[in-house]
Design an enzyme around this catalytic site. Structure first.
Site, mmCIF file in Angstrom:
data_model
loop_
_atom_site.group_PDB
_atom_site.id
_atom_site.type_symbol
_atom_site.label_atom_id
_atom_site.label_comp_id
_atom_site.label_asym_id
_atom_site.label_seq_id
_atom_site.Cartn_x
_atom_site.Cartn_y
_atom_site.Cartn_z
ATOM 1 C CB VAL A 27 31.180 -40.291 6.662
ATOM 2 C CG1 VAL A 27 31.415 -40.131 8.179
ATOM 3 C CG2 VAL A 27 32.233 -39.541 5.924
ATOM 4 C CD GLU B 43 27.444 -44.922 -7.971
ATOM 5 O OE1 GLU B 43 27.178 -45.134 -6.817
ATOM 6 O OE2 GLU B 43 28.295 -45.885 -8.212
ATOM 7 C CG HIS C 87 25.875 -40.783 -4.710
ATOM 8 N ND1 HIS C 87 25.371 -41.786 -3.719
ATOM 9 C CD2 HIS C 87 26.356 -41.513 -5.625
ATOM 10 C CE1 HIS C 87 25.561 -42.925 -4.370
ATOM 11 N NE2 HIS C 87 26.411 -42.658 -5.518
ATOM 12 C CB CYS D 89 19.676 -42.517 -0.180
ATOM 13 S SG CYS D 89 21.009 -41.592 -0.098
#
Length: 448
Positions: free
Chosen positions: A26, A174, A250, A371
């Site tokens: 987003v 990922e 994620h 992250c």
């Protein structure tokens, strides 16, 4: 022998820009085409690294990638010298140039999956670079990622490196953004927790309907096999497809774990009770006592979690056994999230303290504190075998801050990406960086 969790944070690259490339993220899509500030982004990230180091946590640095990726553009048919390739791409296919300039490697939670030596069959620390094949701009990262990790963890007696899984949808991987590890202490055998969004071959598992599920069960199982993990030391769980469709691209956007603690949203998983029971049982088998902290949807909605990145936080172990939660400024700006955190830390539970960091440049592009870091559990001997040039010290912090000040622009727009001078600036910066971090030749322009 002592053991540590070392956080290797991604250094934001000189081409940090808001390309809006990540469908399903987003923040990435919402801030598309805004002007960015690469210098501020890099300095914000370095400030977080320095602060954690000053708090006594082991901290390292992971280098960014060469961008724009001219070789990737050549593979797509653009020809001529470097400047001509960039100019042709800008004229004929600007979205491809934007993708080739992405600084998304800053989010090194996606760089690889890491299993510590206490869990693996051969007693080495194992790394598998993530193929990131769901998004083109990220799928081009893993060759350089593998070289950088190889230069950081070069001693084959202690470290094993695996190439990325096949770059096809069935093995979408990922990295550590969908993986965590639970243990009593970092040097003891633990339980590795793999979260997947869908199965490529088993139709019993539901899939999201709006946004892609980036991690497959098959990829997670393949990584576990490559790392030589015992079945008794692995738990697989499916992410709730409903929350993926709300922007939880994620698992680390909806849950975070460390030590014996899982901090998660009520809607994060499917079959939550079964999963928690399996984690508790398997961790008990290696001497641990599993604890879960569930954030109810009545207190924090999924939308609140996505907008604040509450769960994309770092959960760090204090020497007294309590936990510290590192959150972005956006958590304090969200009234419901901040109220929840105040109650959490005053309740006497395991999470006792929250520290807030300004990471706006990263957050606007869809990545928070978690992250930005790749966690690697190492014992004293293994830590001594790591390339010392990438371990954060006060001196290294000063050197990197000065390096950023010399080489980074303080404003970058999409039109700037078409400037061939940007490539020269990036290469000059990275050439100097490899000397500061003692990496050797890891970038294509240094090798070819």
């Amino acid at each position: 022998m002592k053991s540590f969790e070392v956080n290797f944070d991604g250094l934001v690259g000189p081409t940090h820009n808001y390309g809006g490339l990540s469908y399903g993220n987003v923040a990435s899509q919402s801030n598309s085409q805004q002007s960015s500030n690469p210098k501020e982004a890099a300095l914000q990230g370095l400030a977080k690294m320095k602060a954690l180091m000053d708090m006594g946590f082991q901290q390292g640095v992971l280098a960014p990638q060469e961008r724009p990726d001219v070789a990737a553009l050549r593979r797509l048919g653009f020809a001529g010298n470097d400047a001509q390739v960039i100019q042709q791409a800008a004229k004929e296919a600007m979205p491809l140039l934007v993708a080739s300039c992405s600084a998304s490697s800053m989010w090194v939670a996606n760089a690889a999956t890491v299993s510590p030596s206490a869990d693996t069959a051969d007693g080495r620390v194992h790394f598998t670079a993530a193929n990131l094949n769901c998004k083109y701009h990220r799928s081009i990262e893993h060759p350089t990622t593998s070289r950088v990790l190889g230069a950081m963890f070069a001693d084959q007696q202690h470290f094993a490196h695996h190439a990325a899984l096949p770059a096809v949808a069935q093995f979408g991987d990922e990295g550590a953004a969908n993986h965590t590890r639970f243990c009593r202490s970092y040097g003891e055998a633990g339980v590795e927790f793999f979260v997947f969004g869908r199965s490529a071959f088993d139709t019993r598992y539901p899939a999201p309907q709006k946004y892609p599920a980036r991690q497959t069960l098959e990829a997670s199982r393949a990584v576990a096999r490559l790392h030589g993990l015992r079945d008794e030391g692995v738990v697989y769980a499916q992410q709730n497809p409903f929350v993926i469709d709300q922007g939880v691209f994620h698992n680390d956007v909806i849950a975070v774990g460390n030590g014996e603690v899982l901090f998660y949203h009520e809607d994060a998983f499917l079959e939550t009770e079964r999963m928690l029971a399996e984690l508790s049982s398997k961790l008990a088998n290696v001497g641990g006592k599993f604890q879960s902290v569930c954030v109810p949807r009545s207190a924090v909605t999924v939308d609140d979690a996505v907008r604040s990145y509450l769960f994309n936080s770092q959960l760090l172990s204090r020497p007294d056994g309590s936990m510290l939660l590192i959150v972005p400024e956006e958590c304090r700006s969200n009234a419901r999230v901040w109220q929840y955190l105040q109650g959490l830390t005053s309740s006497g539970g395991v999470i006792r303290e929250v520290k807030v960091f300004d990471l706006k440049q990263s957050m606007q592009n869809g990545g928070g504190p978690a992250c930005l870091r790749l966690r690697v559990a190492l014992n004293e001997t293994e830590l001594a075998a790591v390339n010392p040039g990438v371990i954060m010290t006060a001196s290294l912090y000063d050197s990197l801050t000065q390096w950023v000040e010399r080489h980074y622009r303080d404003r970058l727009t999409e039109s700037d990406l078409a400037d061939p001078q940007l490539l020269l600036e990036c290469r000059s910066a990275l050439d100097e960086l490899t000397q500061i971090l003692k990496l050797g030749a890891v970038y294509p322009f240094q090798i070819n």
